[in-house]
Design a protein around this motif. Sequence first.
Motif, mmCIF file in Angstrom:
data_model
loop_
_atom_site.group_PDB
_atom_site.id
_atom_site.type_symbol
_atom_site.label_atom_id
_atom_site.label_comp_id
_atom_site.label_asym_id
_atom_site.label_seq_id
_atom_site.Cartn_x
_atom_site.Cartn_y
_atom_site.Cartn_z
ATOM 1 N N HIS A 372 46.048 42.984 -28.537
ATOM 2 C CA HIS A 372 46.984 42.902 -29.090
ATOM 3 C C HIS A 372 47.128 41.286 -29.404
ATOM 4 O O HIS A 372 47.469 40.737 -30.497
ATOM 5 N N VAL A 373 47.327 40.688 -28.206
ATOM 6 C CA VAL A 373 47.536 39.361 -28.182
ATOM 7 C C VAL A 373 46.534 38.417 -29.043
ATOM 8 O O VAL A 373 46.664 37.413 -29.557
ATOM 9 N N VAL A 374 45.121 38.805 -28.428
ATOM 10 C CA VAL A 374 43.978 38.134 -29.074
ATOM 11 C C VAL A 374 44.033 38.312 -30.588
ATOM 12 O O VAL A 374 43.562 37.253 -31.107
ATOM 13 N N GLN A 375 44.351 39.543 -31.228
ATOM 14 C CA GLN A 375 44.260 39.722 -32.562
ATOM 15 C C GLN A 375 45.460 38.932 -33.145
ATOM 16 O O GLN A 375 44.876 38.314 -34.441
ATOM 17 N N ARG A 376 46.597 38.947 -32.708
ATOM 18 C CA ARG A 376 47.623 38.292 -33.373
ATOM 19 C C ARG A 376 47.621 36.543 -33.519
ATOM 20 O O ARG A 376 47.694 35.998 -34.439
ATOM 21 N N SER A 377 46.731 36.503 -32.330
ATOM 22 C CA SER A 377 46.673 35.030 -32.105
ATOM 23 C C SER A 377 45.485 34.524 -32.976
ATOM 24 O O SER A 377 45.557 33.176 -33.927
ATOM 25 N N LYS A 378 44.464 35.132 -33.394
ATOM 26 C CA LYS A 378 43.540 34.825 -34.245
ATOM 27 C C LYS A 378 43.927 34.597 -35.687
ATOM 28 O O LYS A 378 43.592 33.999 -36.498
ATOM 29 N N GLU A 379 44.844 35.861 -36.027
ATOM 30 C CA GLU A 379 45.572 35.706 -37.396
ATOM 31 C C GLU A 379 46.189 34.488 -37.594
ATOM 32 O O GLU A 379 46.107 33.644 -38.677
ATOM 33 N N MET A 380 46.967 33.955 -36.612
ATOM 34 C CA MET A 380 47.793 32.686 -36.718
ATOM 35 C C MET A 380 46.961 31.390 -36.567
ATOM 36 O O MET A 380 47.165 30.701 -37.450
ATOM 37 N N LEU A 381 45.972 31.500 -36.122
ATOM 38 C CA LEU A 381 44.973 30.175 -35.968
ATOM 39 C C LEU A 381 44.213 30.114 -37.132
ATOM 40 O O LEU A 381 43.871 29.053 -37.761
ATOM 41 N N ARG A 382 43.949 31.410 -37.833
ATOM 42 C CA ARG A 382 43.083 31.025 -39.011
ATOM 43 C C ARG A 382 43.727 30.536 -40.090
ATOM 44 O O ARG A 382 43.342 29.892 -40.801
ATOM 45 N N VAL A 383 45.179 30.546 -40.358
ATOM 46 C CA VAL A 383 46.020 29.847 -41.079
ATOM 47 C C VAL A 383 46.718 28.553 -40.476
ATOM 48 O O VAL A 383 47.667 27.975 -40.967
ATOM 49 N N LYS A 384 46.293 28.086 -39.176
ATOM 50 C CA LYS A 384 46.665 27.198 -38.573
ATOM 51 C C LYS A 384 48.191 27.188 -38.413
ATOM 52 O O LYS A 384 48.942 26.137 -38.309
ATOM 53 N N ALA A 385 48.812 28.148 -38.146
ATOM 54 C CA ALA A 385 50.064 28.615 -37.965
ATOM 55 C C ALA A 385 50.742 28.047 -36.749
ATOM 56 O O ALA A 385 50.084 28.257 -35.488
ATOM 57 N N TYR A 386 51.752 27.064 -36.683
ATOM 58 C CA TYR A 386 52.273 26.299 -35.700
ATOM 59 C C TYR A 386 51.545 25.425 -34.871
ATOM 60 O O TYR A 386 52.027 25.154 -33.607
ATOM 61 N N LEU A 387 50.312 25.347 -35.113
ATOM 62 C CA LEU A 387 49.428 24.595 -34.173
ATOM 63 C C LEU A 387 50.036 22.971 -33.968
ATOM 64 O O LEU A 387 49.891 22.429 -32.884
ATOM 65 N N HIS A 388 50.750 22.499 -34.971
ATOM 66 C CA HIS A 388 51.305 21.171 -34.632
ATOM 67 C C HIS A 388 52.471 21.185 -33.591
ATOM 68 O O HIS A 388 52.449 20.073 -32.792
ATOM 69 N N TRP A 389 52.911 22.260 -33.380
ATOM 70 C CA TRP A 389 53.779 22.289 -32.215
ATOM 71 C C TRP A 389 53.270 21.896 -30.859
ATOM 72 O O TRP A 389 53.692 21.433 -30.249
ATOM 73 N N TYR A 390 51.900 22.501 -30.589
ATOM 74 C CA TYR A 390 51.222 22.407 -29.412
ATOM 75 C C TYR A 390 50.511 21.130 -29.325
ATOM 76 O O TYR A 390 50.305 20.517 -28.334
ATOM 77 N N GLN A 391 50.076 20.562 -30.366
ATOM 78 C CA GLN A 391 49.313 19.350 -30.729
ATOM 79 C C GLN A 391 50.178 18.253 -29.995
ATOM 80 O O GLN A 391 49.759 17.283 -29.564
#
Length: 417
Positions: A372-391
């Motif tokens: 579940h965690v992997v699939q949801r994370s992949k979906e968010m990474l595909r659209v680069k959601a919230y990545l700037h918060w971590y960068q």
Amino acid sequence: MSTVVIQVGQCGNQLGLEWWRHIASDPGQSRDRCPFSSRDGKLAAVFIDSEPKVLQGAKQFLKNKVLDSSIVLAQGGRGSNWAYGYNGHWHEESNGLLHRAIEAVRRAAERTDYYGGVMLLHSLSGGTGSGLGSRLCEEIRDTFPAGHILTVSVAPHQSGESPLQNYNSLLSLASLHRSADGLLLFHNDKALTFAQTLERVPRSTESLSPVMPTVGSLTVMNTHIASCMAGLLLPVESLTPTSLGSEPWELIRSVCPIPAAKLLHTTQAYSSVRTQWDRLATSSLQSVPQLSSTGKPYSSRAVLAVARGNNDNSFRLSNVLEKLRKGHRCVSWNPFPIDHWADTNNRLGDSPSSRLLTVCSNHSSVSSLLDHVVQRSKEMLRVKAYLHWYQRYGVEELDFELALETCSAIIQEYGCQ
């Protein structure tokens, strides 16, 4: 052999306070034989949080039980951001929360009679619990390479507590799998279901827990998890004559036969009267998942059963171990898939005749959470959601890719028979 308990973040500290209430209420945990205390009788614990509100409310309970140096607080949270908890802020390098936490752990370890390792209590989803908790495990592994690390990791509700929870869980699980020896994994969804069941059902002679508070679901959830911890980790007679305090590390030896799979599932069954162990085993198996969403049977690499209240030695004479072996579908390649400990007394019960059976298994159902965690994370990474918060705090896309590889490898490992 002593264990240093490290409580990180709001979840870790709330759960830790319930754990210490178990220790305080156990008359068998005298000052000179409790493996969770220091040489001076203080709790062998470090309390860490980026917000002081939880521990401020616990000051009366902690009074005279811990040293001031064991409480490490900051003013300002970590924004439910794993990267912020893991790396901190640039201006915190010299005297930040991580530096003070590591120093507090070192002092706590030096005050013990014989340091065996640490037990970390935390959440997988919050910024402090997940990010700082992961970083602490890595630092402790480097600082005390011979010591063990056991985590009590609480997974968030799948329906959502934070938009960042899947990212945080992904990064936490990948980091902990590299540094910890074993992860006792608890799910908020399952704990909430348990709590709601207790609120609907009146107290009876048999239940899933020896302690059943009625004040709010969160309290019941924390109390249930703390009860499972106590059922597994408090001293038992079958180990203590030669190795007092080795329970957390013997647990790892029993249920983590290979380093590639160390996520652990725990169940518990209780009776206030002298019920047959066979009935308690049946009760514990009711909450063990049997099939994946695709219909594939789950299996266990190893199982540990801890029986408290075995004053007539009937546990060893029963067929409980065989029932647990079949119920958990133990793998064929492990020649000794079942281990068991026993104690004549059940100090966690409310009557002299009470019995408690706590079962810990290296069960492949943990792959459902990881998937579940992997699939949801992949979906968010595909659209680069919230990545700037971590960068903003030094975590890039490559770090996510490495975490995905690690968690995918764990899923694959649990998919093998």
